[in-house]
Write an enzyme that holds these catalytic residues in place. Sequence first.
Site, PDB file in Angstrom:
ATOM      1  CB  ALA A  44      26.451   7.264  25.042  1.00 29.96           C
ATOM      2  CE1 TYR A  46      25.890   4.292  34.429  1.00 31.70           C
ATOM      3  CE2 TYR A  46      25.825   6.292  36.265  1.00 31.70           C
ATOM      4  CZ  TYR A  46      25.597   5.281  36.146  1.00 31.70           C
ATOM      5  OH  TYR A  46      25.518   4.832  37.270  1.00 31.70           O
ATOM      6  CG  ASP A  47      25.749   2.623  29.305  1.00 33.06           C
ATOM      7  OD1 ASP A  47      25.757   2.637  30.528  1.00 33.06           O
ATOM      8  OD2 ASP A  47      25.501   2.558  28.623  1.00 33.06           O
ATOM      9  CB  SER A  92      18.092 -20.525  55.912  1.00 32.67           C
ATOM     10  OG  SER A  92      18.842 -21.610  56.857  1.00 32.67           O
ATOM     11  CE  LYS A 128      11.093 -19.671  52.351  1.00 28.43           C
ATOM     12  NZ  LYS A 128      12.330 -18.216  51.886  1.00 28.43           N
ATOM     13  CD  GLU A 184      12.504 -12.495  53.145  1.00 24.73           C
ATOM     14  OE1 GLU A 184      12.989 -12.533  54.422  1.00 24.73           O
ATOM     15  OE2 GLU A 184      12.721 -13.010  52.578  1.00 24.73           O
ATOM     16  CE  LYS A 300       8.010 -17.784  61.099  1.00 28.04           C
ATOM     17  NZ  LYS A 300       7.976 -16.988  60.560  1.00 28.04           N
ATOM     18  CB  CYS A 447      38.501 -35.757  36.740  1.00 26.10           C
ATOM     19  SG  CYS A 447      40.667 -35.446  36.343  1.00 26.10           S
ATOM     20  CB  CYS A 453      42.708 -32.512  37.256  1.00 23.78           C
ATOM     21  SG  CYS A 453      41.309 -31.475  36.731  1.00 23.78           S
TER      22      CYS A 453
HETATM   23  S1  IVH Z   1      10.882 -17.544  59.718  1.00 20.90           S
HETATM   24  C1  IVH Z   1      14.550 -19.794  61.616  1.00 20.90           C
HETATM   25  N1  IVH Z   1       8.950 -16.494  58.401  1.00 20.90           N
HETATM   26  O1  IVH Z   1      13.076 -17.315  54.615  1.00 20.90           O
HETATM   27  C2  IVH Z   1      13.924 -18.802  60.510  1.00 20.90           C
HETATM   28  N2  IVH Z   1      11.551 -16.520  57.197  1.00 20.90           N
HETATM   29  O2  IVH Z   1      14.157 -20.170  53.957  1.00 20.90           O
HETATM   30  C3  IVH Z   1      12.918 -18.078  60.792  1.00 20.90           C
HETATM   31  N3  IVH Z   1      10.984 -15.500  54.540  1.00 20.90           N
HETATM   32  O3  IVH Z   1      15.744 -15.729  55.762  1.00 20.90           O
HETATM   33  C4  IVH Z   1      12.419 -17.344  59.489  1.00 20.90           C
HETATM   34  N4  IVH Z   1       9.273 -14.715  54.702  1.00 20.90           N
HETATM   35  O4  IVH Z   1      14.108 -14.165  55.134  1.00 20.90           O
HETATM   36  C5  IVH Z   1      10.574 -16.537  57.998  1.00 20.90           C
HETATM   37  N5  IVH Z   1       7.062 -15.652  56.711  1.00 20.90           N
HETATM   38  C6  IVH Z   1       8.348 -15.539  57.131  1.00 20.90           C
HETATM   39  C7  IVH Z   1       9.566 -15.417  56.278  1.00 20.90           C
HETATM   40  C8  IVH Z   1      10.858 -15.540  56.310  1.00 20.90           C
HETATM   41  C9  IVH Z   1      10.703 -15.309  54.251  1.00 20.90           C
HETATM   42  C10 IVH Z   1      12.505 -15.590  54.509  1.00 20.90           C
HETATM   43  C11 IVH Z   1      13.589 -15.631  55.572  1.00 20.90           C
HETATM   44  C12 IVH Z   1      14.426 -16.918  55.743  1.00 20.90           C
HETATM   45  C13 IVH Z   1      14.384 -17.947  54.516  1.00 20.90           C
HETATM   46  C14 IVH Z   1      14.398 -18.963  54.905  1.00 20.90           C
END
Ligand code: IVH
Length: 704
Positions: A44, A46-47, A92, A128, A184, A300, A447, A453
């Site tokens: 408490a 801490y909160d 990404s 992933k 990751e 890949k 809208c 607005c």
């Molecule tokens: S390759 C050029 N390999 O997924 C991007 N990404 O949705 C190369 N991630 O930002 C990413 N596991 O943080 C790659 N085996 C994996 C992965 C992976 C997780 C994440 C990573 C990336 C995101 C994209």
Amino acid sequence: MARERPIKALTEAEAAAELERLEQEISRADRAYHQLDAPEISDAAYDALKRRNAEVEAQFPHLRRADSPSARVGATPAEGFGKIRHSVRMLSLANAFEPDEVQEFDTRIRKYLGLGADAQLACTAEPKIDGVSLALLYRDGALVHAATRGDGETGEDVTANARTIADVPQQLRGAPAVLEVRGEVYMRHDDFQALNARGADIGGRTFANPRNAAAGSLRQLDPSITRARPLSFFAYGWGTLSEPLADTQMGSIERLAALGFRTNPLTRICDGTEALLAHYREIEMQRPTLGYDIDGVVYKVNDLALQARLGFRSTTPRWAIAHKFAAETAWTRLEAIDIQVGRTGALSPVARLAPINVGGVLVSNATLHNEDYIQGRDSRGQLIREGRDIRVGDWVQIYRAGDVIPKIADVDLSRRPEGSVPYAFPETCPECGSPAVREPGDSARRCTGGLICPAQAVERLRHFVSRNAFDIEGLGARQIEAFFNDDQLPIRTPGDIFTLEARDTDNLTKLKNRSGWGETSARNLFRAIDERRRIPLHRLLFALGIRHVGETAATLLAQHFGSWAAFEGCVTGPEAEAMAELTNINGVGPVMARSLIDAFTNSAERAAIDALAAHLDIQDAEAAQVENSPITGLTLVFTGTLTRMTRAEAKARAEGLGAKVAGSVSAKTDILVAGEGAGSKATKAEALGVRVMDEDGWLELIGA
Ligand code: IVH
């Protein structure tokens, strides 16, 4: 807490001192709790400290400390960390959800590379990992720094935290002189449960899922807290390298493993879509027993020479794709439907739900998309959910996949309460009362209030100052709303931000009259605004908030036009020419082109943009690395059949070297590349005196 004074009575200096005291007391309590496992104060108490800290910060937002305790759980604000610019952007991945989309990925690559359906095209397939990405830079084998992805160009310096992770080697033997390893950071299930159990015992500080726990722990300002949180790391890629690791993806991963990194044991080479899908199913079967969260499988292209040829779209590589697992679902009651008005005026229905745990995350809101979706139809009028509509009081099925906003997938009619009525979608804007209308072909009711607005204006301003747009320190979403409603010193359009200081001439009295602002904070704000007068073109294009123009499109447009003058010249020029030029950009379709042209045709909008641009120094798009290319700034046209690369690859290469690629020959064309069987375009080019070259000439010109 007898000495606590009402926050409103605090002077600025007292508030700053109070925040410092609170930071120290909370840090001390945190250390006792995290490292010694021996809490010194009650939950408490801490909160109460945390609450007081949050209240003082709410009253004095500009005094919030970089090491503020309110930033310690979950995401820490980026301001607390140093910044690291990625020398190779961290991108990404594009997503696939269905096997068909994996087939399309394979087909797309073959087409781009000009490979036949029977040619070998090996890809790696690997889990992933559901965590946060991290880049680790090694020089001569020593770990130099570690950075989060951030916005892809600049990340946060989390070196001290990364050094506490057991899977991150501090020293490598036999590594290239410069080696940036990417992978990751994640938290294993057992570690996550133990961490949450400790949290629950002591103060109820728990995380919703392992990903949040990993992100929150990595982005801790105090590395000793990160050390107390068990994080793991898988290496799956690389950034800057002084020499290649190998000539294949798999070979490179094996090299990283040999250097001492943990790599995922489920990584395989697969030849063709069938093999990829088989490995996907295998990984999916193992998912429950892996001991850590994964949210799909990444494919890949294995051959790095092919990866190099395939290159990147603006934010994702062409040579990789994430095949996501199906979403998680759960049933709950729909308690209300609220309408939010977005920056483009769209009325978006939001479902308020009885909170429900969906795959480890507590969900209490979900999107309902638009009125058709509520009524059980898609945008083409086809029935969805067999036409079942959604009503307040219904039992609804929620689904969420990864970080995507949860959606309502279905409704259970057998549990529909008696007397329920179909939802009546509002025909006026709930914010400004203007009529909300639907134009043919538009799924949203919008809208019509435009800039009158307040919701639209505020949302546009919020977007304007958001992280990947102008990102002005001290002018966040909350402050924008306060300025919007301020009579003395209002900000109603983006341009107003840049006249703020000039409008507050009398020794800053207007700003200082407002609660929470003093001399220092006012000066800091004006300095932060001044720093943003110089802005990269792509950020400005994104910040304008033009419908359909997201970050990816803004980057494409900036790369294509290079300068604001060239862009503005196009969108304000003759409409047919503007349409032709815009739609010729890879990734820009007629809808976006229309929206860009409309924004500059609408006089109020145009006036607001002009007023803004007058205050800015707009930096040309980064042509730095292509400045010396032999085709920078030239306009090229390709015709006939190319034999050594496909048309798509040739176009991407030319654009990557700073050239524009047009669809037809005109007086503006600089070079016509005529492949086999070139016809009328070659004749026209010759007539216009345009330089014409064959495929070999083109390859020689770009040094391929
Ligand atoms: S390759 C050029 N390999 O997924 C991007 N990404 O949705 C190369 N991630 O930002 C990413 N596991 O943080 C790659 N085996 C994996 C992965 C992976 C997780 C994440 C990573 C990336 C995101 C994209």
